[in-house]
Write a protein that holds these residues in place. Structure first.
Motif, PDB file in Angstrom:
ATOM      1  N   GLU A  58     -12.953   4.908  -5.004  1.00  0.00           N
ATOM      2  CA  GLU A  58     -14.131   4.427  -4.287  1.00  0.00           C
ATOM      3  C   GLU A  58     -14.477   5.405  -3.169  1.00  0.00           C
ATOM      4  O   GLU A  58     -13.593   5.886  -2.463  1.00  0.00           O
ATOM      5  N   GLU A 118     -10.706   1.602  -1.682  1.00  0.00           N
ATOM      6  CA  GLU A 118      -9.885   1.509  -2.886  1.00  0.00           C
ATOM      7  C   GLU A 118      -9.817   2.854  -3.598  1.00  0.00           C
ATOM      8  O   GLU A 118     -10.690   3.717  -3.416  1.00  0.00           O
ATOM      9  N   ILE A 119      -8.825   3.028  -4.423  1.00  0.00           N
ATOM     10  CA  ILE A 119      -8.690   4.234  -5.226  1.00  0.00           C
ATOM     11  C   ILE A 119      -9.933   4.369  -6.096  1.00  0.00           C
ATOM     12  O   ILE A 119     -10.372   3.402  -6.730  1.00  0.00           O
ATOM     13  N   THR A 154      -3.320   5.112   3.718  1.00  0.00           N
ATOM     14  CA  THR A 154      -4.354   4.090   3.695  1.00  0.00           C
ATOM     15  C   THR A 154      -5.561   4.594   4.465  1.00  0.00           C
ATOM     16  O   THR A 154      -5.440   5.311   5.452  1.00  0.00           O
ATOM     17  N   SER A 195       1.493   2.065  -3.521  1.00  0.00           N
ATOM     18  CA  SER A 195       0.325   2.227  -4.384  1.00  0.00           C
ATOM     19  C   SER A 195      -0.621   3.323  -3.900  1.00  0.00           C
ATOM     20  O   SER A 195      -1.495   3.743  -4.641  1.00  0.00           O
ATOM     21  N   ARG A 196      -0.429   3.793  -2.661  1.00  0.00           N
ATOM     22  CA  ARG A 196      -1.314   4.811  -2.098  1.00  0.00           C
ATOM     23  C   ARG A 196      -0.512   5.774  -1.229  1.00  0.00           C
ATOM     24  O   ARG A 196       0.416   5.376  -0.554  1.00  0.00           O
ATOM     25  N   PHE A 249       0.828  -1.212   0.000  1.00  0.00           N
ATOM     26  CA  PHE A 249       0.000   0.000   0.000  1.00  0.00           C
ATOM     27  C   PHE A 249       0.861   1.261   0.000  1.00  0.00           C
ATOM     28  O   PHE A 249       0.472   2.278  -0.553  1.00  0.00           O
ATOM     29  N   ALA A 294     -17.394   1.905  -0.201  1.00  0.00           N
ATOM     30  CA  ALA A 294     -16.526   0.917   0.448  1.00  0.00           C
ATOM     31  C   ALA A 294     -17.248   0.259   1.625  1.00  0.00           C
ATOM     32  O   ALA A 294     -17.157  -0.957   1.821  1.00  0.00           O
TER      33      ALA A 294
END
Length: 158
Positions: free
Chosen positions: A63, A60-61, A27, A23-24, A20, A68
């Motif tokens: 969302e 999630e990206i 979180t 990717s982000r 994560f 969610a």
């Protein structure tokens, strides 16, 4: 919990957050205090982390928080929202990582389409009376119940 199992849980959590991290930027998760007409709360026990928790998961990206929330309730409890969920608070969860936040909702308007059966992710789930919570209910879960049901002051940390 025995040491090898605890180590496995910590390594898995660390590995997930390492992924994560790249990717982000941070979180974000959602959890829900789902209360039925009798005032019982819905809790789940995961296969990969100890204790009983409110249902929920990561956002999630692309969302929304409410999307969610609806998705996680369906996946973890066969629970469908039939009315709005109320945002209770947003918490900083530094136990998981220095970048994790949790939005906690309170849900009164729902229907459960079927009891949640055990699988690889959720090993147990069900509704529990406040005075009969399962052994191993996490401290954070107990603190959030005190906030929602008893009016205890909402904390900043999960």
């Amino acid at each position: 919990m025995n040491e090898p199992k605890l180590l496995r849980v910590r390594l898995l959590t660390w590995a997930m957050h390492l992924v994560f991290r790249f990717s982000r930027g941070m979180t974000l998760g959602v959890r829900a205090v789902v209360l039925d007409a009798e005032g019982r709360v819905f809790l789940v026990r995961h296969s990969y982390v100890p204790g009983w928790h409110f249902p929920g998961g990561g956002v999630e990206i692309g969302e929304s928080l409410t999307d969610a929330l609806a998705k996680e309730l369906r996946e973890e409890g066969n629970i469908e929202l039939t009315g709005p969920a109320k945002l209770h608070n947003v918490y900083y969860n530094r136990q998981t990582s220095k970048r994790d936040h949790v939005a906690l909702y309170v849900v009164h308007h729902f229907r459960q389409t079927a009891p949640r059966r055990a699988d690889a992710e959720i090993v147990e789930a069900g509704f529990f009376a406040r005075n009969a919570l399962p052994q191993g209910t996490t401290k954070a879960t107990l603190r959030r119940l005190a906030e929602v049901l008893d009016g205890a002051k909402a904390e900043r940390l999960w």
